[in-house]
Design a protein around this motif. Structure first.
Motif, short mmCIF file in Angstrom:
data_model
loop_
_atom_site.label_atom_id
_atom_site.label_comp_id
_atom_site.label_asym_id
_atom_site.label_seq_id
_atom_site.Cartn_x
_atom_site.Cartn_y
_atom_site.Cartn_z
N ILE A 52 0.85 -1.19 0.00
CA ILE A 52 0.00 0.00 0.00
C ILE A 52 0.89 1.23 0.00
O ILE A 52 1.63 1.49 0.96
CB ILE A 52 -0.93 0.02 1.25
N THR A 99 -3.78 1.51 -6.98
CA THR A 99 -4.17 0.14 -7.29
C THR A 99 -3.55 -0.37 -8.59
O THR A 99 -3.58 -1.57 -8.86
CB THR A 99 -5.69 0.01 -7.41
N ASN A 115 -2.57 -2.24 -3.15
CA ASN A 115 -3.72 -1.67 -2.45
C ASN A 115 -4.99 -2.50 -2.65
O ASN A 115 -6.00 -2.00 -3.18
CB ASN A 115 -3.95 -0.23 -2.90
#
Length: 462
Positions: A69, A203, A453
């Protein structure tokens, strides 16, 4: 760290050194939340300084099938930076170089950890600014701004991050460094991956560098305050202002409940104040009187109680200080508030305002509204009390109907806060199934092992 995670820890230390890998539970805890106040502790935190390190960190996480992340300063409100599956938080806060400022070509190259305010100061030294100006500009990072397509008041005239970023460097979930975009204001070669990555919330790829489009500062600016007896009349005025030729550089809306959050400010307003517009116009000094007259004419109408211009820069700053203080004030008053930044066509703001008032009455939950009315981006704050059993039960059903209302008005669920965890489960209402499937396929091309993520943006698949 448990023994299961020790190989991952050793691999990360091999990339950046022991001093830039955090494994102590207390250290990790701090990097487990953002401004949504949701929290999940990561298994490790790692600080990168270069693109090569980011690439190697991605490779390590891919090899260990570990979630990764990317994180800026944690100012996001939708939970996009929360490590819901644990894994590794990659902090980019130390990648803080302003690589170059190029006034001749109206661009600036920066690393993702540079704050918005630092960008503005560097640009201002050459007579320019970068258009995105979120309330958290003093602390939020450019990388974070890019991740959620953050904007702020000036977007009404100058656009969001997407309109003001020329190109990016990034590392995909495959561990490959890519370059997107151009250094020119025009370019028509290949797909526009720059705009795709902007708003993707980490992402698809991790941003390592951004080429920002700069705009010359205006020579003059005027700030107006228009006060109305109710929010419906103020909303109608927004439609009139945006339908005439002079585009304000900011057009902010505060309903009566929002104004009441700042008692000292509220005392200075006329009795029966129900809503307020904060309007700013900019441009050449010679054009200011005409611009102010045009906007003022549009602001006049039913329900107007007072229309006045700030008489000094200090007075204008004081008005903006009230607007910027609202969100923190509401957070203090109602720690459990649901803050949604919905967007509707400007002409439908009056319908939105009326619908929100009806929902507030029906569910018994106070709703405070303010935001960037010039582009229909209204911050809807549901001030429910989690200690009130009825409000606790009603909060999420009310939120669901807020989103249904917005979609009926041809709007969208977020303008600048992003989706993250908060709006993930509502996305299928706004995006049809074939389009969602295409988006998931794009995600798989960038991130075949789904390490970047996870559990953000898209509804979870059961």
């Amino acid at each position: 760290m448990t023994s299961v995670l020790e190989p991952l820890q050793r691999a990360l230390v091999g990339v950046v050194g022991k001093e830039r890998v955090l494994t102590d539970p207390g250290d990790r805890h701090v990097y487990g939340y953002d401004n949504s106040r949701k929290h999940h502790s990561p298994d490790a935190v790692v600080f990168a300084l270069t693109e090569d390190e980011v690439r190697d960190i991605v490779a390590v996480c891919r090899a260990h099938k570990t979630p990764l992340i990317a994180r800026g300063r944690g100012t996001g409100t939708a939970g996009a930076a929360v490590p819901v599956r644990g894994g590794v938080v990659l902090s980019l806060e130390r990648m803080r170089r302003i690589i170059t400022v190029d006034p001749d070509n109206r661009l600036m190259r920066v690393e993702p950890g540079v704050t918005n305010q630092e960008v503005q100061r560097a640009a201002a030294a050459h007579g320019f600014f970068w258009a995105p100006d979120p309330t958290s500009a003093a602390y939020c990072s450019v990388g974070g701004n890019i991740a959620v397509n953050s904007a702020g008041p000036r977007a009404v005239k100058y656009g969001t991050v997407r309109e003001n970023t020329l190109g990016l460097r990034a590392v995909t979930g495959r561990g490959e460094a890519i370059r997107t975009g151009v250094d020119t204001t025009k370019g028509a070669v290949g797909y526009d991956l720059t705009r795709l990555l902007i708003g993707s919330e980490g992402t698809l790829a991790i941003i390592t560098q951004a080429t920002l489009k700069l705009t010359p500062q205006s020579t003059a600016r005027r700030t107006l305050r228009a006060i109305y007896d109710d929010m419906h009349h103020a909303a109608a005025a927004v439609s009139r202002i945006m339908a005439q030729p002079v585009t304000p550089c900011a057009l902010e809306f505060l309903d009566g409940a929002a104004i009441a959050m700042v008692p000292d400010f509220h005392k200075t307003l006329p009795a029966h104040t129900g809503a307020l517009l904060l309007i700013e116009v900019d441009g050449p000094e010679a054009a200011m009187d005409e611009a102010v007259a045009a906007v003022s004419a549009a602001a006049r109408g039913a329900g107007l109680l007072e229309l006045a211009a700030a008489t000094s820069a200090g007075e204008a700053q004081a008005l903006w200080a009230v607007r910027k203080a609202l969100s923190p004030a509401l957070r203090t008053l109602a720690p459990n508030k649901l803050n949604e930044d919905v967007v509707v066509p400007v002409s439908r703001i009056p319908e939105l305002v009326a619908g929100l008032a009806a929902l507030s009455r029906r569910f018994g939950i106070p709703i405070v509204n303010f935001g960037h009315a010039g582009n229909g981006n209204i911050h809807v704050n549901m001030l429910y009390d989690s200690q009130n059993a009825q409000q606790e039960r009603q909060a999420r059903p009310c939120l669901s109907e807020v989103f249904d209302l917005v979609l009926r008005l041809d709007g969208t669920l977020s303008g600048e806060h992003g989706v993250g965890m908060e709006k993930r489960d509502y996305v299928a209402r706004a995006i049809d199934a074939p389009t969602l499937a295409l988006m998931r396929a794009i995600k798989a091309q960038f991130d075949p092992d789904a390490i970047l993520n996870p559990d953000k943006l898209f509804p979870l698949i059961s």
